[in-house]
Design a protein around this motif. Structure first.
Motif, PDB file in Angstrom:
ATOM      1  N   VAL A  16     111.354  42.675   8.720  1.00  0.00           N
ATOM      2  CA  VAL A  16     110.088  42.062   9.118  1.00  0.00           C
ATOM      3  C   VAL A  16     108.929  43.001   8.815  1.00  0.00           C
ATOM      4  O   VAL A  16     107.907  42.593   8.247  1.00  0.00           O
ATOM      5  N   GLY A  17     109.068  44.287   9.179  1.00  0.00           N
ATOM      6  CA  GLY A  17     108.005  45.243   8.907  1.00  0.00           C
ATOM      7  C   GLY A  17     107.711  45.383   7.432  1.00  0.00           C
ATOM      8  O   GLY A  17     106.544  45.439   7.018  1.00  0.00           O
ATOM      9  N   SER A  18     108.753  45.405   6.612  1.00  0.00           N
ATOM     10  CA  SER A  18     108.542  45.502   5.162  1.00  0.00           C
ATOM     11  C   SER A  18     107.832  44.269   4.632  1.00  0.00           C
ATOM     12  O   SER A  18     106.947  44.362   3.769  1.00  0.00           O
ATOM     13  N   GLY A  19     108.205  43.090   5.146  1.00  0.00           N
ATOM     14  CA  GLY A  19     107.530  41.863   4.747  1.00  0.00           C
ATOM     15  C   GLY A  19     106.063  41.882   5.131  1.00  0.00           C
ATOM     16  O   GLY A  19     105.193  41.480   4.357  1.00  0.00           O
ATOM     17  N   TRP A  20     105.775  42.377   6.344  1.00  0.00           N
ATOM     18  CA  TRP A  20     104.390  42.492   6.784  1.00  0.00           C
ATOM     19  C   TRP A  20     103.607  43.442   5.869  1.00  0.00           C
ATOM     20  O   TRP A  20     102.459  43.150   5.500  1.00  0.00           O
ATOM     21  N   ALA A  21     104.193  44.581   5.537  1.00  0.00           N
ATOM     22  CA  ALA A  21     103.507  45.540   4.666  1.00  0.00           C
ATOM     23  C   ALA A  21     103.118  44.875   3.348  1.00  0.00           C
ATOM     24  O   ALA A  21     102.005  45.078   2.831  1.00  0.00           O
ATOM     25  N   LEU A  22     104.017  44.062   2.821  1.00  0.00           N
ATOM     26  CA  LEU A  22     103.747  43.362   1.567  1.00  0.00           C
ATOM     27  C   LEU A  22     102.611  42.354   1.753  1.00  0.00           C
ATOM     28  O   LEU A  22     101.719  42.247   0.891  1.00  0.00           O
ATOM     29  N   VAL A  23     102.613  41.624   2.883  1.00  0.00           N
ATOM     30  CA  VAL A  23     101.545  40.652   3.159  1.00  0.00           C
ATOM     31  C   VAL A  23     100.182  41.334   3.150  1.00  0.00           C
ATOM     32  O   VAL A  23      99.233  40.890   2.498  1.00  0.00           O
ATOM     33  N   PHE A  24     100.074  42.425   3.911  1.00  0.00           N
ATOM     34  CA  PHE A  24      98.775  43.092   4.047  1.00  0.00           C
ATOM     35  C   PHE A  24      98.329  43.715   2.724  1.00  0.00           C
ATOM     36  O   PHE A  24      97.153  43.639   2.362  1.00  0.00           O
TER      37      PHE A  24
END
Length: 315
Positions: A16-24
């Protein structure tokens, strides 16, 4: 004038954190990632790069965008290093109250007093782990759907003490980063998404345990029926278009049926261990345990294809 959230910290470098990093990063923010697990920190860049490449292959990102987004992401060696300069902090650690309490206390001590902190909690309200924080008015829930870089919904859920000016600011920022935020007006167990999902799951388990259909056929009812519409419209719009006179007409025709169905489930039972074991045997016949990861990758590829298709359609 609304604040601009240009620098983002992501605390927790799992899926989830990696996905968020990609989103931002794709949204143009500078992203600083930290995880207490040194192994996760070391693997995070390769994981994020691979996710970006998958999006490029699916037509959701161009090569220059991949390079630019990846260049905006930095993995830090301490939480304070990630959080200190951040305008916005996304906490994405283990879904346990003591863990979130401890990590949010660290964030609270390291953050700027004007920063905003969103938690990826999928069911634990912010009031359960932010009450004693000095900056508790700056904390709220920002619950994504996994994987957040492919499914844009974000539930914004304030605690009773969250500054009421924050949800609109974060909603605008999330939209700018390409997400689809909703505002939940108060704390409720499970928020909106998991209450809707839970209603469907509880009925699916009840039908399965009653022997009325196999798990495969119940899944097919959704994937080849309900889910085709739900991929681009919600339950209210669905029924609005399913009767000649719209939602009022549909309700006049079918509200009594749905009321009778609800009454038939007035005493819901927990999912039984016997039913869970039976469903596990059924699903493992078609998908062995050692292929779950492979099937998850397949799911993500199908999600990317669906997202690419929906982006090309008129609203």
């Amino acid at each position: 004038m609304q604040p601009v959230l240009n620098t983002v910290a992501v605390i927790g470098a799992g899926l989830v954190g990696s996905g968020w990093a990609l989103v931002f990063a794709r949204g143009g923010a500078r992203v600083r990632v930290y995880d207490a697990d040194a192994g996760l920190r070391a693997r995070a860049p390769a994981r994020i790069r691979a996710m970006l490449e998958e999006m490029r292959e699916a037509g959701l990102a161009q090569a220059p965008e991949v390079e630019a987004a990846f260049a905006r992401i930095t993995v830090t060696e301490s939480l304070a290093e990630a959080v200190g300069p951040a305008d916005y902090i996304q906490e994405s650690v283990l879904e346990r109250v003591p863990v979130k309490q401890a990590v949010c206390a660290e964030i609270d001590a390291a953050m700027r007093p004007d920063a905003i902190v969103g938690s990826s909690s999928s069911g634990i309200p912010a009031s359960a782990f932010t009450e004693g924080l000095a900056n508790r008015a700056r904390f709220l829930i920002a619950h994504p759907v996994n994987p957040p870089h492919l499914i844009p919904l974000v539930e914004l859920v304030p605690a009773p003490w969250t500054d009421p000016a924050i949800p609109p600011v974060l909603r605008a920022a999330m939209e700018g980063w390409g997400q689809a935020p909703i505002e939940v007006k108060g704390e409720i167990e499970g928020f909106i998404l998991n209450r809707l999902q839970g209603a469907l799951l509880n009925e699916a388990w009840a039908l399965y345990e009653a022997g009325l259909a196999s798990a495969v056929d119940i899944d097919r009812t959704v994937s080849q029926g309900l889910g085709l519409r739900w991929a681009f419209m919600g339950p209210f719009e669905t029924i609005d278009l399913n009767a000649p006179g719209g939602i009022a007409d549909y309700s006049a025709r079918l509200a009594p049926l749905y009321h009778d169905i609800a009454l038939s489930r007035r005493d819901p039972q927990p999912w039984s261990q016997q039913a869970i074991a039976s469903a596990e045997r059924e699903l493992r016949q078609s998908l062995p345990q050692d292929r779950l990861g492979e099937r998850t990758d397949w799911r993500n590829r199908r999600l990317m294809a669906l997202v690419a298709h929906l982006r090309g359609q008129p609203k």
